[in-house]
Design a protein around this motif. Structure first.
Motif, short mmCIF file in Angstrom:
data_model
loop_
_atom_site.label_atom_id
_atom_site.label_comp_id
_atom_site.label_asym_id
_atom_site.label_seq_id
_atom_site.Cartn_x
_atom_site.Cartn_y
_atom_site.Cartn_z
N GLY A 48 -4.72 11.85 12.26
CA GLY A 48 -3.57 11.44 12.74
C GLY A 48 -3.85 9.83 11.56
N CYS A 49 -2.98 9.34 11.38
CA CYS A 49 -2.88 8.08 11.05
C CYS A 49 -1.15 7.59 11.66
CB CYS A 49 -2.00 8.01 9.49
SG CYS A 49 -2.68 6.56 8.69
N CYS A 50 -0.72 6.15 10.70
CA CYS A 50 0.38 5.28 11.87
C CYS A 50 1.42 6.23 12.74
CB CYS A 50 1.08 4.91 10.52
SG CYS A 50 -0.42 3.20 9.80
N ARG A 51 1.12 5.59 14.20
CA ARG A 51 2.69 6.04 15.05
C ARG A 51 1.97 7.81 15.87
NH1 ARG A 51 5.84 2.87 16.76
NH2 ARG A 51 8.62 4.68 15.66
N GLU A 70 0.84 -1.25 -0.23
CA GLU A 70 -0.12 -0.01 -0.18
C GLU A 70 0.79 1.16 -0.07
OE1 GLU A 70 0.54 -2.10 2.97
OE2 GLU A 70 -1.08 -0.85 4.11
N TYR A 71 2.13 1.23 0.07
CA TYR A 71 2.93 1.81 0.20
C TYR A 71 3.77 2.75 -1.27
CZ TYR A 71 2.31 2.79 4.88
OH TYR A 71 1.51 2.65 6.63
N ARG A 72 3.22 1.62 -1.99
CA ARG A 72 4.40 1.78 -3.27
C ARG A 72 2.94 1.19 -4.43
NH1 ARG A 72 7.51 -2.74 -0.54
NH2 ARG A 72 5.45 -4.73 -1.74
N ASN A 119 -4.42 10.42 3.92
CA ASN A 119 -3.69 9.79 5.16
C ASN A 119 -2.34 8.91 4.36
OD1 ASN A 119 -5.43 7.31 3.41
ND2 ASN A 119 -4.50 6.33 5.32
N CYS A 120 -1.69 8.90 5.98
CA CYS A 120 -0.60 8.34 6.11
C CYS A 120 0.32 8.15 4.93
CB CYS A 120 -0.60 6.75 5.38
SG CYS A 120 0.34 5.42 7.01
N THR A 121 0.52 10.20 5.53
CA THR A 121 1.69 10.50 4.31
C THR A 121 2.26 11.29 5.18
OG1 THR A 121 0.04 10.84 2.74
CG2 THR A 121 1.43 11.97 2.31
ZN ZN Z 1 -1.46 4.64 8.42
#
Ligand code: ZN
Length: 338
Positions: free
Chosen positions: A317-320, A153-155, A250-252
């Motif tokens: 917010g997203c991850c972390r 999902e990050y590629r 998101n997650c950016t």
């Molecule tokens: Zn995330």
């Protein structure tokens, strides 16, 4: 759905935003917060594993985000797929039940939160009138790349064998179940490419999905989603769909958010949502988050009002990111920067 229904859909989020006072707070990282509480998510199901092993923790993290001020909580279904549960040895019916359970857990947390507020009635009184903070439950749908559990999902590059039809077939049953589970909307999140954007849009239209949805992208810079496809093109596809009531990112990394809001604004008049990650990068091989030059929660929170000025109206917010991040955002948006 008739015209009347469609008009209802398009005003759904605007009415909600009005009720919230113009902008709304989304929760923060969910899976990474479960991990912070000790959950071991080193599994292809990632956060969805907790639906099986520790539903109480799922409910607890939802409550922590509600206590931090969130108006929208996202379910633990990001990486919950019927195919993933089957790979884990469960039946199709059991997988479907767990998807429904993810929504129930979020609804239970909302109810617990409201019940608590009634006891401490100050939360319910505003200018002497009865008022309760509007809270929506968004059913999370992660990308096909999330199911692959290899950091795809990050590629966002699924190879030539994967087509729009493959992706629609992959998501169909899960989306149908979540749409009928009692959730208020669907959150298509961390969308990595144009192909999957098209698949979601066609799917909600073809299946006559009755609840609204938002569509948000994971991006690698100010102008492209992680696959390299243009954010302008992806956001335009999302904009073309009536059921999609908000478009965003998101997650950016936080440093790209301002530019991305400006781009998205060029192609849609729908509300824009942003919920960046902490600015760290996911290393799929070692399954860890790697620090970048980006700063801590406090720095991140101080951007929120600039993002609002740039045109976004939903923030989280997203991850972390953690309940503390969301608490800071809630304060910053209500004019009380920490
Ligand atoms: Zn995330």
């Amino acid at each position: 759905m008739g015209l009347e229904g469609k008009e209802e859909t398009s005003s759904f989020l605007r009415d909600f935003l009005d009720e919230c006072g113009g902008c709304a707070v989304i929760d923060g990282g969910f899976a990474t917060e479960l991990e912070r509480h000790g959950a071991d998510l080193n599994d292809p199901l990632w956060s969805a594993k907790c639906l099986l092993t520790s539903p109480h923790l799922v409910r607890r993290v939802h409550l922590d985000y509600l206590d931090a001020g969130a108006n929208i909580i996202e379910t633990a279904s990001y990486q919950a797929t019927i195919q993933g549960f089957e790979d884990h040895g469960l039946s199709k019916e059991e997988g479907e039940a767990l998807l429904r359970r993810s929504v129930e857990l979020a609804c239970e947390a909302r109810q617990i939160y409201y019940d608590r507020c009634i006891k401490d009635s100050s939360d319910f009184l505003r200018n002497g009138k009865y008022w309760r903070r509007p809270i929506l439950v968004a059913a999370s749908v992660g990308s096909y790349g999330a199911y692959l559990a290899d950091g795809s999902e990050y590629r966002g590059n699924y190879g030539d064998a994967v087509t729009v039809e493959t992706l629609k077939d992959f998501h169909r049953r899960r989306v149908q179940i979540l749409a009928n589970s009692g959730a208020d909307l669907i959150a298509f999140e961390t969308t990595p490419n144009k192909l999957e954007t098209k698949a979601y849009v066609e799917l909600v239209e073809e299946e006559g999905i009755e609840i609204p949805a938002w569509l948000s992208f994971s991006c690698k810079d100010e102008s492209s989603v992680v696959s390299g496809d243009s954010i302008l093109e992806c956001a335009s596809i999302a904009d073309s769909c009536k059921q999609i009531v908000a478009v965003g990112v998101n997650c950016t990394a936080p440093r790209f958010i301002h530019g991305l809001i400006s781009s998205i604004k060029q192609v849609t008049s729908k509300p824009i949502l942003v919920y960046p990650n902490s600015g760290e990068t996911y290393d799929a091989e070692h399954k860890t988050w790697v620090k970048s030059c980006e700063g801590k929660d406090e720095d991140f929170v101080s951007y929120v009002n600039k993002w609002r000025d740039a045109g976004a109206s939903l923030f989280g917010g997203c991850c972390r990111t953690t309940p503390n991040t969301i608490k800071g955002m809630t304060k910053a948006l209500s004019g009380n920067l920490l």
